[in-house]
Motif scaffolding. Structure first.
Motif, mmCIF file in Angstrom:
data_model
loop_
_atom_site.group_PDB
_atom_site.id
_atom_site.type_symbol
_atom_site.label_atom_id
_atom_site.label_comp_id
_atom_site.label_asym_id
_atom_site.label_seq_id
_atom_site.Cartn_x
_atom_site.Cartn_y
_atom_site.Cartn_z
ATOM 1 N N GLU A 223 0.839 -1.203 0.000
ATOM 2 C CA GLU A 223 0.000 0.000 0.000
ATOM 3 C C GLU A 223 0.877 1.258 0.000
ATOM 4 O O GLU A 223 0.619 2.232 -0.703
ATOM 5 C CB GLU A 223 -0.900 -0.042 1.233
ATOM 6 C CG GLU A 223 -2.106 0.858 1.193
ATOM 7 C CD GLU A 223 -3.125 0.437 0.148
ATOM 8 O OE1 GLU A 223 -3.418 1.286 -0.691
ATOM 9 O OE2 GLU A 223 -3.598 -0.709 0.157
ATOM 10 N N HIS A 224 1.940 1.210 0.791
ATOM 11 C CA HIS A 224 2.830 2.380 0.901
ATOM 12 C C HIS A 224 3.634 2.593 -0.385
ATOM 13 O O HIS A 224 3.917 3.728 -0.747
ATOM 14 C CB HIS A 224 3.759 2.223 2.101
ATOM 15 C CG HIS A 224 3.021 2.197 3.411
ATOM 16 N ND1 HIS A 224 3.605 1.922 4.609
ATOM 17 C CD2 HIS A 224 1.711 2.419 3.677
ATOM 18 C CE1 HIS A 224 2.700 1.965 5.568
ATOM 19 N NE2 HIS A 224 1.532 2.258 5.026
ATOM 20 N N TYR A 226 2.553 2.011 -3.417
ATOM 21 C CA TYR A 226 1.629 2.712 -4.311
ATOM 22 C C TYR A 226 1.466 4.171 -3.896
ATOM 23 O O TYR A 226 1.482 5.069 -4.729
ATOM 24 C CB TYR A 226 0.259 2.030 -4.305
ATOM 25 C CG TYR A 226 0.167 0.819 -5.197
ATOM 26 C CD1 TYR A 226 -0.053 0.955 -6.561
ATOM 27 C CD2 TYR A 226 0.310 -0.459 -4.678
ATOM 28 C CE1 TYR A 226 -0.137 -0.151 -7.378
ATOM 29 C CE2 TYR A 226 0.229 -1.577 -5.495
ATOM 30 C CZ TYR A 226 -0.003 -1.418 -6.847
ATOM 31 O OH TYR A 226 -0.081 -2.507 -7.660
ATOM 32 N N ALA A 227 1.324 4.402 -2.586
ATOM 33 C CA ALA A 227 1.092 5.767 -2.108
ATOM 34 C C ALA A 227 2.289 6.664 -2.409
ATOM 35 O O ALA A 227 2.127 7.813 -2.825
ATOM 36 C CB ALA A 227 0.786 5.759 -0.615
ATOM 37 N N ASP A 230 2.274 7.479 -5.993
ATOM 38 C CA ASP A 230 1.106 8.267 -6.365
ATOM 39 C C ASP A 230 1.284 9.728 -5.961
ATOM 40 O O ASP A 230 1.038 10.640 -6.748
ATOM 41 C CB ASP A 230 -0.109 7.667 -5.649
ATOM 42 C CG ASP A 230 -1.411 7.972 -6.350
ATOM 43 O OD1 ASP A 230 -1.369 8.626 -7.409
ATOM 44 O OD2 ASP A 230 -2.462 7.577 -5.830
ATOM 45 N N ASN A 231 1.695 9.950 -4.720
ATOM 46 C CA ASN A 231 1.846 11.308 -4.200
ATOM 47 C C ASN A 231 2.851 11.243 -3.050
ATOM 48 O O ASN A 231 2.483 10.987 -1.902
ATOM 49 C CB ASN A 231 0.484 11.822 -3.704
ATOM 50 C CG ASN A 231 0.552 13.222 -3.139
ATOM 51 O OD1 ASN A 231 1.617 13.844 -3.094
ATOM 52 N ND2 ASN A 231 -0.579 13.723 -2.680
ATOM 53 N N GLY A 234 2.383 13.771 -0.210
ATOM 54 C CA GLY A 234 1.168 13.420 0.522
ATOM 55 C C GLY A 234 1.392 12.204 1.409
ATOM 56 O O GLY A 234 0.917 12.158 2.542
ATOM 57 N N ALA A 235 2.123 11.229 0.887
ATOM 58 C CA ALA A 235 2.399 10.029 1.672
ATOM 59 C C ALA A 235 3.235 10.389 2.901
ATOM 60 O O ALA A 235 2.985 9.909 4.004
ATOM 61 C CB ALA A 235 3.143 9.002 0.809
ATOM 62 N N ARG A 236 4.212 11.292 2.710
ATOM 63 C CA ARG A 236 5.059 11.700 3.832
ATOM 64 C C ARG A 236 4.216 12.402 4.898
ATOM 65 O O ARG A 236 4.326 12.109 6.092
ATOM 66 C CB ARG A 236 6.161 12.653 3.349
ATOM 67 C CG ARG A 236 7.197 12.983 4.407
ATOM 68 C CD ARG A 236 8.215 13.984 3.880
ATOM 69 N NE ARG A 236 7.717 15.352 3.879
ATOM 70 C CZ ARG A 236 7.745 16.156 4.936
ATOM 71 N NH1 ARG A 236 8.246 15.733 6.070
ATOM 72 N NH2 ARG A 236 7.261 17.379 4.855
ATOM 73 N N LEU A 237 3.337 13.309 4.436
ATOM 74 C CA LEU A 237 2.496 14.036 5.391
ATOM 75 C C LEU A 237 1.483 13.105 6.048
ATOM 76 O O LEU A 237 0.986 13.397 7.130
ATOM 77 C CB LEU A 237 1.780 15.195 4.687
ATOM 78 C CG LEU A 237 2.699 16.307 4.197
ATOM 79 C CD1 LEU A 237 1.922 17.331 3.395
ATOM 80 C CD2 LEU A 237 3.412 16.983 5.359
ATOM 81 N N SER A 238 1.175 11.980 5.391
ATOM 82 C CA SER A 238 0.263 11.009 5.997
ATOM 83 C C SER A 238 0.998 10.088 6.965
ATOM 84 O O SER A 238 0.436 9.104 7.424
ATOM 85 C CB SER A 238 -0.405 10.156 4.923
ATOM 86 O OG SER A 238 -1.130 10.973 4.053
ATOM 87 N N GLY A 239 2.256 10.374 7.222
ATOM 88 C CA GLY A 239 2.977 9.608 8.225
ATOM 89 C C GLY A 239 3.711 8.407 7.680
ATOM 90 O O GLY A 239 4.172 7.558 8.435
ATOM 91 N N ILE A 240 3.834 8.306 6.352
ATOM 92 C CA ILE A 240 4.604 7.200 5.778
ATOM 93 C C ILE A 240 6.056 7.642 5.665
ATOM 94 O O ILE A 240 6.344 8.739 5.198
ATOM 95 C CB ILE A 240 4.041 6.809 4.398
ATOM 96 C CG1 ILE A 240 2.648 6.210 4.582
ATOM 97 C CG2 ILE A 240 4.951 5.816 3.699
ATOM 98 C CD1 ILE A 240 1.921 5.952 3.286
ATOM 99 N N ARG A 241 6.959 6.778 6.130
ATOM 100 C CA ARG A 241 8.385 7.120 6.017
ATOM 101 C C ARG A 241 8.826 6.810 4.609
ATOM 102 O O ARG A 241 9.267 5.703 4.293
ATOM 103 C CB ARG A 241 9.179 6.317 7.034
ATOM 104 C CG ARG A 241 8.960 6.838 8.437
ATOM 105 C CD ARG A 241 9.497 5.867 9.434
ATOM 106 N NE ARG A 241 8.483 5.654 10.438
ATOM 107 C CZ ARG A 241 8.746 5.399 11.715
ATOM 108 N NH1 ARG A 241 9.989 5.287 12.117
ATOM 109 N NH2 ARG A 241 7.778 5.239 12.568
ATOM 110 N N GLY A 297 2.636 4.753 -9.061
ATOM 111 C CA GLY A 297 1.396 4.685 -8.309
ATOM 112 C C GLY A 297 0.249 3.915 -8.928
ATOM 113 O O GLY A 297 -0.770 3.716 -8.289
#
Lengths: 351, 279
Positions: A223-224, A226-227, A230-231, A234-241, A297
């Motif tokens: 999932e990460h 793809y995220a 994709d963006n 956005g993924a970083r701000l969503s807490g993905i390292r 993505g």
């Protein structure tokens, strides 16, 4: 007072529960195809593969569809398929890896040298080869995440570096099959299915596709990936390292390239720094024909399997029909351009 | 303008989130020059300011997107240091960014749970790391339903196929679902039409009524005055004033923001929102 004679306009029916927001029943056929391809990215490559099989069965005759020939196609595409898995992972993050084939060959050279000349136990030689792939991948990953080098440039650089190291370590010499242990040649061994010989390498590729497909569709890591593609912000701000995700993808891709190297030893029956020619671009071709977007993505690793099979079917079928090799190359080029064009077109569904 | 600081309602309430003297420099540019912020429980705090006043930098510090060079952030009186957005999230602070931080090709449920996916219970979960998509979809449907966003019917729909307002709804729903202490919204109505803006303002009120305070960054004065309890005015990298909505007019707010007016000497930016005093 005259009444205006306009056709009575019925009020729009209320939305039913479960009704899709995007669907409109009166979409023309082309639009419906576009939406179907957007929702089901494997549709296009599957259709192309089936049509190509039907076409060549008619053009070549039934021997095209015989188990023997299918087994041959599988063997011909196993390397592209395996490297294509690695390439898919990278492309899904929005990157590209030009060093995949060089990393693959480098790991075969290491394994061959260790097993044939240094007397290393075969299993250890194989493990060191996988480690070599991981190191190659982590170098790419470090360049991309730490030093912010664009993937295209980073892997263009490591392509040259790995190629030079191949020649240095191997001394430009080929190691023949009789000097190699059975374990390294195992992917080239066959067993019989429906009377046709099938290599363990082909099975290994199919298994790898299933495992990676599971990981991408059913785990958080997938999932990460793809995220991030994709963006990324956005993924970083969503807490993905995001750096960690990218680094892990490049390392895993490196290991998969090393496994492809193992298949390559089995397929060629020797270790040569000059083998694996054309695999680099073919892997990208397979990914793109398989419907994975070069912008990251979007896409599916099973699309890459279809893409590799399409390449294999065209090359095998055109050979059997006696068409000059140059037209195989030509066809591949057309397929790539059509695939990318279709990708751009289907992405327009998103307003 | 009247900013009477009533001594009867001074600071007996611990702010849920406070920032003191934040400084952030980018090369030669000082985005924050000692900015403060105080957010009390149960209030909507609007942050307004001209372009370059440091609104975005301020909320980025609070949401962990950037690390301030100096200054202190406290959550419920306890000092915190946010190095990544993940740190702020684990402190219960959720942010709806202006550009939404969504993955457009992923579906609604995947976006709501992005970065904190649910795994299946049992060996499928800890052994095969399998995601529980069904649970995530059900949960997402419930979250959207609770916020009155039930028009989004198909949880499996890619976010890019939604309208601007629906995307905003997904981002707000995500924040509302996980923001246990504070929700920050950066220009949530900037890209929306009248109807969709009204919906987002309703969502903000809804979240506040659930007891979660909201920081609202906005350029839109009517929206600010509609939903805010207090208005924090940012100018040249500092908070120059923070007033009760009832104690200021839109014109005065704008003149403070642009520097045409300065706050009175005895202005106290830490007064408790009237909503809390009434309770």
């Amino acid at each position: 007072m005259k009444s205006v004679s306009s056709p009575p306009t019925a009020p729009a029916p209320p939305r039913r529960v479960g009704e899709r927001l995007v669907d409109q029943p009166q979409v023309p056929l082309l639009g419906r195809i576009q939406r179907a391809m957007h929702a089901h990215p494997l549709l296009g490559p599957t259709a192309v593969l089936i049509l190509a099989c039907i076409f060549f069965t008619i053009a070549v005759g039934p021997r095209f569809i015989e188990p023997l020939n299918i087994s041959l196609i599988l063997q011909q595409v196993q390397i592209i398929g395996m490297v294509g898995i690695a390439q898919t992972l990278i492309i899904l993050t929005g990157g590209i890896d030009l060093s995949v084939a060089a990393a693959m060959v480098f790991s075969t050279v290491i394994a061959g040298k260790l097993a044939a000349e240094a007397g290393t136990p075969p299993l250890l030689a194989l493990l060191v080869a996988l480690l070599t792939g991981a190191v190659c991948g982590s170098l790419n990953g470090a360049l991309v995440t730490r030093f912010r080098v664009p993937p295209f440039i980073a892997t263009l650089g490591t392509l040259s570096i790995f190629t030079a190291l191949n020649l240095y370590v191997s001394g430009s010499q080929t190691i023949k099959a009789n000097a190699l242990p059975d374990l390294l040649l195992w992917p080239g061994q066959t067993f019989r299915v429906l009377g046709a010989p099938v290599t363990f390498g082909s099975i290994l590729v199919l298994a790898a596709f299933i495992v990676v497909s599971y990981i991408l569709r059913r785990t958080a890591w997938g999932e990460h990936i793809y995220a991030v593609g994709d963006n990324a912000e956005g993924a970083r701000l969503s807490g993905i390292r995001t750096s960690r995700v990218l680094m892990s993808v490049y390392i895993v891709a490196g290991v998969i390239c090393a496994i492809a190297g193992w298949l390559l030893i089995g397929r060629v029956g020797s270790v040569s720094p000059f083998s694996g020619e054309g695999v680099n671009l073919a892997s990208i071709t397979a990914v793109v024909i398989g419907g994975t977007s070069l912008f990251g993505g979007r896409g599916h690793v099973l699309g890459t399997l279809l893409g590799a099979l399409i390449i294999g079917v065209f090359s095998n079928g055109l050979t059997l029909t006696g068409v000059d090799v140059l037209w195989q190359v030509f066809t591949t080029g057309v397929l790539v351009i059509v695939a990318v064009g279709l990708d751009q077109w289907t992405r327009k569904v998103a307003g | 303008m009247t900013t009477t600081s009533n001594p009867a309602r001074t600071r007996q309430i611990t702010p849920i989130l406070s920032a003191r003297n934040l400084v952030k420099r980018y090369g030669h540019v000082t985005a924050l020059a000692g900015a403060d912020l105080t957010l009390y429980p149960g209030e909507v705090l609007a942050v307004i300011g001209d372009n370059g006043a440091g609104k975005s930098s301020l909320i980025k510090c609070l949401s962990g997107a950037v690390v301030p060079d100096e200054g202190e952030i406290r959550v419920k009186g306890k000092p915190e240091r946010f190095r990544t957005p993940l740190d702020a999230r684990s402190a219960g602070i959720e942010t709806v960014y202006q550009h939404l931080a969504l993955a457009p090709a992923r579906d609604i449920a995947a976006n709501v749970f992005l970065g904190r996916e649910l795994r299946k219970p049992g060996p499928l979960g800890w052994g095969l790391r399998m995601l529980d998509r069904k649970a995530m979809r059900q949960e997402t449907a419930k979250i959207l339903g609770d916020l009155g966003l039930l028009t989004i019917q198909n949880i499996g729909q890619a976010v890019e196929t939604l309208s601007g307002g629906q995307r905003q709804g997904v981002a707000v729903a995500r924040a509302a679902a996980f923001g246990s202490r504070v929700i920050i919204m950066d220009e949530p109505t900037a890209a929306l039409g009248v109807k969709e803006s009204a919906k987002v303002l309703n969502l903000i009120a809804e979240i506040r009524d659930r007891g979660i305070p909201v920081i609202l960054i906005s350029h839109d004065m009517p929206h600010v005055f509609e939903v805010a309890d207090r208005i924090h005015i940012q100018r040249l990298g500092r908070r120059i004033a923070c007033v009760q909505k009832t104690e200021i007019t839109m014109n005065d707010a704008v003149s403070l923001m642009t520097g045409a007016q300065t706050p009175p000497e005895d202005h106290d930016p830490e007064t408790i929102p009237e909503r809390l005093v009434r309770q």
